[in-house]
Enzyme design. Structure first.
Site, mmCIF file in Angstrom:
data_model
loop_
_atom_site.group_PDB
_atom_site.id
_atom_site.type_symbol
_atom_site.label_atom_id
_atom_site.label_comp_id
_atom_site.label_asym_id
_atom_site.label_seq_id
_atom_site.Cartn_x
_atom_site.Cartn_y
_atom_site.Cartn_z
ATOM 1 N N ASN A 134 -19.071 -5.402 -18.174
ATOM 2 C CA ASN A 134 -18.629 -6.030 -17.650
ATOM 3 C C ASN A 134 -18.464 -7.991 -17.541
ATOM 4 O O ASN A 134 -19.129 -8.520 -18.611
ATOM 5 C CB ASN A 134 -18.956 -6.733 -15.496
ATOM 6 N N LYS A 139 -13.684 -3.688 2.221
ATOM 7 C CA LYS A 139 -13.965 -2.628 2.120
ATOM 8 C C LYS A 139 -15.602 -3.161 2.328
ATOM 9 O O LYS A 139 -16.081 -2.110 2.926
ATOM 10 C CB LYS A 139 -14.358 -2.391 0.587
ATOM 11 N N SER A 195 0.892 -1.279 0.424
ATOM 12 C CA SER A 195 0.133 -0.202 0.288
ATOM 13 C C SER A 195 0.982 0.981 -0.085
ATOM 14 O O SER A 195 1.469 1.061 0.295
ATOM 15 C CB SER A 195 -1.401 0.153 1.056
ATOM 16 N N ASP A 253 -13.466 6.941 -2.311
ATOM 17 C CA ASP A 253 -12.661 6.610 -3.599
ATOM 18 C C ASP A 253 -13.291 7.324 -4.554
ATOM 19 O O ASP A 253 -13.220 7.970 -6.002
ATOM 20 C CB ASP A 253 -13.223 5.308 -3.865
ATOM 21 N N MET A 294 -8.521 2.571 -12.782
ATOM 22 C CA MET A 294 -7.576 3.004 -11.607
ATOM 23 C C MET A 294 -6.359 2.093 -10.926
ATOM 24 O O MET A 294 -6.245 2.445 -10.326
ATOM 25 C CB MET A 294 -9.262 1.878 -11.236
HETATM 26 P P1 NAP Z 1 -13.429 -6.801 -7.579
HETATM 27 O O1 NAP Z 1 -15.035 -5.798 -6.176
HETATM 28 O O2 NAP Z 1 -12.406 -7.425 -7.058
HETATM 29 O O3 NAP Z 1 -14.192 -6.214 -8.256
HETATM 30 C C1 NAP Z 1 -13.124 -6.783 -9.750
HETATM 31 C C2 NAP Z 1 -13.774 -6.631 -11.246
HETATM 32 O O4 NAP Z 1 -12.958 -6.379 -12.492
HETATM 33 C C3 NAP Z 1 -14.870 -7.093 -11.437
HETATM 34 O O5 NAP Z 1 -16.203 -6.710 -12.325
HETATM 35 C C4 NAP Z 1 -14.691 -8.357 -12.209
HETATM 36 O O6 NAP Z 1 -15.211 -9.294 -12.970
HETATM 37 C C5 NAP Z 1 -13.176 -7.649 -13.107
HETATM 38 N N1 NAP Z 1 -12.365 -8.742 -13.238
HETATM 39 C C6 NAP Z 1 -11.316 -9.087 -12.663
HETATM 40 N N2 NAP Z 1 -10.591 -9.701 -12.968
HETATM 41 C C7 NAP Z 1 -11.168 -9.171 -14.450
HETATM 42 C C8 NAP Z 1 -10.259 -10.468 -15.674
HETATM 43 N N3 NAP Z 1 -9.278 -11.164 -15.954
HETATM 44 N N4 NAP Z 1 -11.286 -9.788 -17.085
HETATM 45 C C9 NAP Z 1 -11.870 -8.826 -16.841
HETATM 46 N N5 NAP Z 1 -12.340 -8.159 -15.718
HETATM 47 C C10 NAP Z 1 -11.877 -8.553 -14.520
HETATM 48 O O7 NAP Z 1 -12.542 -5.274 -7.252
HETATM 49 P P2 NAP Z 1 -12.179 -3.832 -6.671
HETATM 50 O O8 NAP Z 1 -12.618 -3.748 -5.357
HETATM 51 O O9 NAP Z 1 -13.386 -3.494 -7.305
HETATM 52 O O10 NAP Z 1 -11.489 -3.179 -7.899
HETATM 53 C C11 NAP Z 1 -11.246 -3.324 -9.300
HETATM 54 C C12 NAP Z 1 -9.591 -2.211 -9.745
HETATM 55 O O11 NAP Z 1 -9.282 -1.145 -9.488
HETATM 56 C C13 NAP Z 1 -8.858 -2.937 -8.743
HETATM 57 O O12 NAP Z 1 -7.545 -3.269 -9.586
HETATM 58 C C14 NAP Z 1 -8.459 -1.702 -7.620
HETATM 59 O O13 NAP Z 1 -6.764 -1.980 -6.946
HETATM 60 C C15 NAP Z 1 -8.436 -0.820 -7.887
HETATM 61 N N6 NAP Z 1 -8.826 -0.202 -7.532
HETATM 62 C C16 NAP Z 1 -8.212 1.400 -7.602
HETATM 63 C C17 NAP Z 1 -8.491 2.556 -6.619
HETATM 64 C C18 NAP Z 1 -7.315 3.634 -6.564
HETATM 65 O O14 NAP Z 1 -7.715 4.811 -5.520
HETATM 66 N N7 NAP Z 1 -6.819 3.798 -7.522
HETATM 67 C C19 NAP Z 1 -9.362 2.652 -5.898
HETATM 68 C C20 NAP Z 1 -10.225 1.296 -6.071
HETATM 69 C C21 NAP Z 1 -10.352 0.013 -6.966
HETATM 70 P P3 NAP Z 1 -16.345 -10.160 -12.679
HETATM 71 O O15 NAP Z 1 -17.264 -9.837 -12.297
HETATM 72 O O16 NAP Z 1 -16.722 -10.780 -14.064
HETATM 73 O O17 NAP Z 1 -15.744 -10.395 -11.976
#
Ligand code: NAP
Length: 290
Positions: free
Chosen positions: A165, A78, A27, A115, A230
């Site tokens: 998605n 979260k 982190s 966020d 992101m």
């Molecule tokens: P999450 O709740 O686990 O959701 C992941 C999403 O990504 C789901 O829609 C999933 O699809 C999709 N996914 C995962 N692997 C995939 C693949 N190989 N191909 C296509 N789709 C895929 O995760 P989250 O918390 O939403 O986080 C998502 C991303 O945002 C992460 O990379 C996280 O690090 C980033 N993030 C960044 C910040 C920032 O401050 N920059 C803040 C929050 C999150 P399915 O529903 O089909 O499984």
């Protein structure tokens, strides 16, 4: 052992805040908050906690009463963070998750989600003049981050948010939560819904994967479309490089991370973070860890 930052004296009055995740050692939040703490001269420290995949709720419960000021919360906790809270902000409720917990002296836990603020901060910082209400927004993903993005853009007046998605059922259930301004689009139809979009946001850990070619996809977008990823490791993702190659403006995940940390710092320590070049500090850390 050689400390990497000048030693700070801690006291019995030192305020403690932190971030909880699993894993959490990667982190950047401790880097951001401790740089601000040091520059502001606050008697405080910000540390990382890894309660273990099943251990978050018990861990946070034990902090009731103000053992520490608060916690930022990252994956995979979260939703647990939202569930444990006694007082939930409207934006955390709409996002369906909390990235910020505050431990009040009366034993209650307050949950918030910054966020969405971070996402909008990133667009405003890196794409000046971007107007969220002017055109539809396309969001890739239907997880927690996507849901937060949808909530933030609807609140800012986006005329429509299009959710794409891998798992269509998850996209459909997200759309159902938000009503008629959210539309589910099949991944195969992504290019077709980019032409009039004002923004395209990757809220998956994957981006576009291997196909279709990002360049071909981004060429389907209008020239006003701002593309955001992101992901911030690496800072220039394949997704953002494809967008830039197609001449589109881009916004990175580090800017979002900084944007969500600013209101967190204010909530922990009661003042805005000092005006230091926090992005440079974060970039140096990313480079040294690469
Ligand atoms: P999450 O709740 O686990 O959701 C992941 C999403 O990504 C789901 O829609 C999933 O699809 C999709 N996914 C995962 N692997 C995939 C693949 N190989 N191909 C296509 N789709 C895929 O995760 P989250 O918390 O939403 O986080 C998502 C991303 O945002 C992460 O990379 C996280 O690090 C980033 N993030 C960044 C910040 C920032 O401050 N920059 C803040 C929050 C999150 P399915 O529903 O089909 O499984």
């Amino acid at each position: 052992m050689t400390p990497s930052t000048p030693a700070r004296s801690l006291s019995g009055m030192t305020l403690v805040a932190g971030v909880a995740g699993s894993p959490v050692s990667h982190s950047l939040s401790p880097i951001l908050h401790n740089a601000w703490i040091q520059a502001a001269g606050v008697d405080a420290v910000y540390v990382a906690f890894a309660p273990g995949p099943q251990g978050f709720t018990r861990f946070a419960d034990g902090l009731r009463g103000g053992v520490i000021r608060g916690l930022n919360v990252t994956a995979p906790f979260k939703q647990d963070a939202l569930a444990i809270a006694d007082v939930v902000s409207e934006r955390a409720r709409r996002a369906g998750s909390a990235n910020l917990l505050l431990f009040a002296a009366d034993g209650r836990i307050h949950a918030d989600n910054t966020d969405g603020v971070g996402l909008l901060y990133a667009f405003h910082s890196q794409a000046p003049g971007f107007e969220p209400a002017s055109a539809p927004i396309v969001v890739l993903g239907a997880g927690g981050a996507a849901r937060g993005a949808v909530a933030a853009f609807l609140a800012e007046g986006a005329p429509e948010v299009r959710v794409v998605n891998r798992d269509p059922a998850r996209a459909a259930s997200l759309a159902e939560m938000f009503g008629t301004r959210v539309r589910v689009v099949a991944p195969a139809d992504l290019a077709a819904v980019l032409g009039d979009a004002g923004g395209l946001i990757n809220a998956t850990p994957q981006g576009l994967g291997g196909s279709p070619s990002p360049l071909a996809l981004f060429e389907a977008a209008g020239s006003a479309c701002v593309v955001m990823d992101m992901i911030y490791k690496p800072i220039r993702t394949r997704f953002l490089m494809g967008a830039a190659e197609a001449g589109l403006r881009t916004v990175d995940g580090l800017s979002m991370l900084i944007g969500q940390a600013i209101p967190s710092f204010e909530a922990f320590f009661g003042a805005a973070p000092p005006a230091i070049d926090i992005r440079r500090i974060a970039l140096e850390q990313l480079e040294s860890a690469a």
